[in-house]
Design a protein around this motif. Sequence first.
Motif, PDB file in Angstrom:
ATOM      1  N   ASP A 100      28.148 -20.248 -12.796  1.00 31.98           N
ATOM      2  CA  ASP A 100      28.771 -18.933 -12.917  1.00 31.98           C
ATOM      3  C   ASP A 100      29.924 -19.028 -13.915  1.00 31.98           C
ATOM      4  N   SER A 125      20.342 -15.279 -16.537  1.00 33.41           N
ATOM      5  CA  SER A 125      20.479 -15.220 -15.092  1.00 33.41           C
ATOM      6  C   SER A 125      19.319 -15.942 -14.414  1.00 33.41           C
ATOM      7  N   GLN A 127      18.830 -15.782 -11.215  1.00 32.67           N
ATOM      8  CA  GLN A 127      18.389 -14.889 -10.141  1.00 32.67           C
ATOM      9  C   GLN A 127      17.489 -13.779 -10.678  1.00 32.67           C
ATOM     10  N   GLY A 133      21.563  -9.510 -14.334  1.00 38.58           N
ATOM     11  CA  GLY A 133      22.314 -10.762 -14.397  1.00 38.58           C
ATOM     12  C   GLY A 133      22.643 -11.224 -15.791  1.00 38.58           C
ATOM     13  N   TYR A 259      31.840  -6.891 -15.585  1.00 32.42           N
ATOM     14  CA  TYR A 259      31.250  -8.233 -15.529  1.00 32.42           C
ATOM     15  C   TYR A 259      30.446  -8.432 -14.251  1.00 32.42           C
ATOM     16  N   ALA A 260      31.013  -8.062 -13.112  1.00 35.68           N
ATOM     17  CA  ALA A 260      30.383  -8.352 -11.821  1.00 35.68           C
ATOM     18  C   ALA A 260      29.008  -7.710 -11.687  1.00 35.68           C
ATOM     19  N   SER A 261      28.816  -6.541 -12.279  1.00 39.50           N
ATOM     20  CA  SER A 261      27.536  -5.854 -12.140  1.00 39.50           C
ATOM     21  C   SER A 261      26.535  -6.213 -13.236  1.00 39.50           C
ATOM     22  N   ASN A 264      25.795 -12.938 -13.639  1.00 42.76           N
ATOM     23  CA  ASN A 264      25.928 -13.846 -12.505  1.00 42.76           C
ATOM     24  C   ASN A 264      25.674 -15.272 -12.994  1.00 42.76           C
ATOM     25  N   ALA A 265      25.291 -16.170 -12.123  1.00 44.48           N
ATOM     26  CA  ALA A 265      25.106 -17.568 -12.519  1.00 44.48           C
ATOM     27  C   ALA A 265      23.941 -17.700 -13.505  1.00 44.48           C
ATOM     28  N   HIS A 266      24.184 -18.423 -14.593  1.00 42.79           N
ATOM     29  CA  HIS A 266      23.203 -18.557 -15.666  1.00 42.79           C
ATOM     30  C   HIS A 266      22.667 -19.977 -15.772  1.00 42.79           C
TER      31      HIS A 266
END
Length: 319
Positions: A100, A125, A127, A133, A259-261, A264-266
């Motif tokens: 992240d 992302s 996910q 993401g 950023y949050a939307s 995420n972790a890449h």
Amino acid sequence: MHIGYAAVYLTLVVIPATCARFRIADTFKGRDFFDGFNWETLDDPTDGRVNFVDKSTAMKSNLSFASADKFIMRADHAKVVSPDDRGRDSVRITSQKAWDDSTIVLDLSHMPEGCATWPAFWTLSQQGPWPHGGEVDVIEGVNLQNSNLASLHTTPDCIMDTQRPQSGSTVSTDCDATINNNQGCGTQFTVPKSYGTSFNNAGGGWYAMQKTAADGISVWFWSRMDPDVPAEVRNNNDSISPKSWGMPSAWFPSTNCDYASHFNAHEIIFDLTFCGDWANSVYPNSGCGGDSCTDFVNNNPSAFTKAYWEVNSLRVYTT
């Protein structure tokens, strides 16, 4: 596909920066790539004239090999490709882990170059599903291009200002992957030797990408002999402070892109495809000759002797 350029501008605005230092979390060097990455065999999502092979095939065919301090991945440069084949053999690898808030530093001696090539080093992302993401293209270009393009591809409502503190030139500002043929929001580098033949002739260099909720996404580049390479980058320090590196080549703040939307972790990806949606569309004006891009890939294996990645190290830092 990324097409278009914008004028270079000057600004005295200072990028906001946190005081956090980043510490080494993972290092990939030489044979580490065989343990930490997966060799993908999917059909190319960008419609390239390519056949991504699995790890066993890549190693047997010498398309992926390593020493203690070098990792090489390349395209086949010996075989004529039948029109009935999926494409020229090549490699696409994806990290098993995802990170992240992080900074990645790539020490690269050589990147794929030449007509019909479309190499990329990017994060995505884990996910998903894409473009949920987000995607960050750190290194990307096609054919005989000589400067790098860094881009984001996201879900809607992620916009960049045309003028912002970066040394590169804004190409596009809407990061939404569903518009403009997935152009994304891109910045063309203006520093010399950032891509292709000029990068390789200079002995390569370093790319770094910081991705955090606090500061958005920044990409830096330094050529091998650049006197401004931060000592902590050149020396592979275990602790780094990107806020001390100066203005990035490309900066994508979270001002108009929550950023949050959007992120995420890449995971980290290297690939090398040929022709495809971007390289094929600009091929007629690339200076690569009269053959179609597909015919060039099929019939000229010796043209791909320099179509390879030579990685010294890939280091991932987290806060």
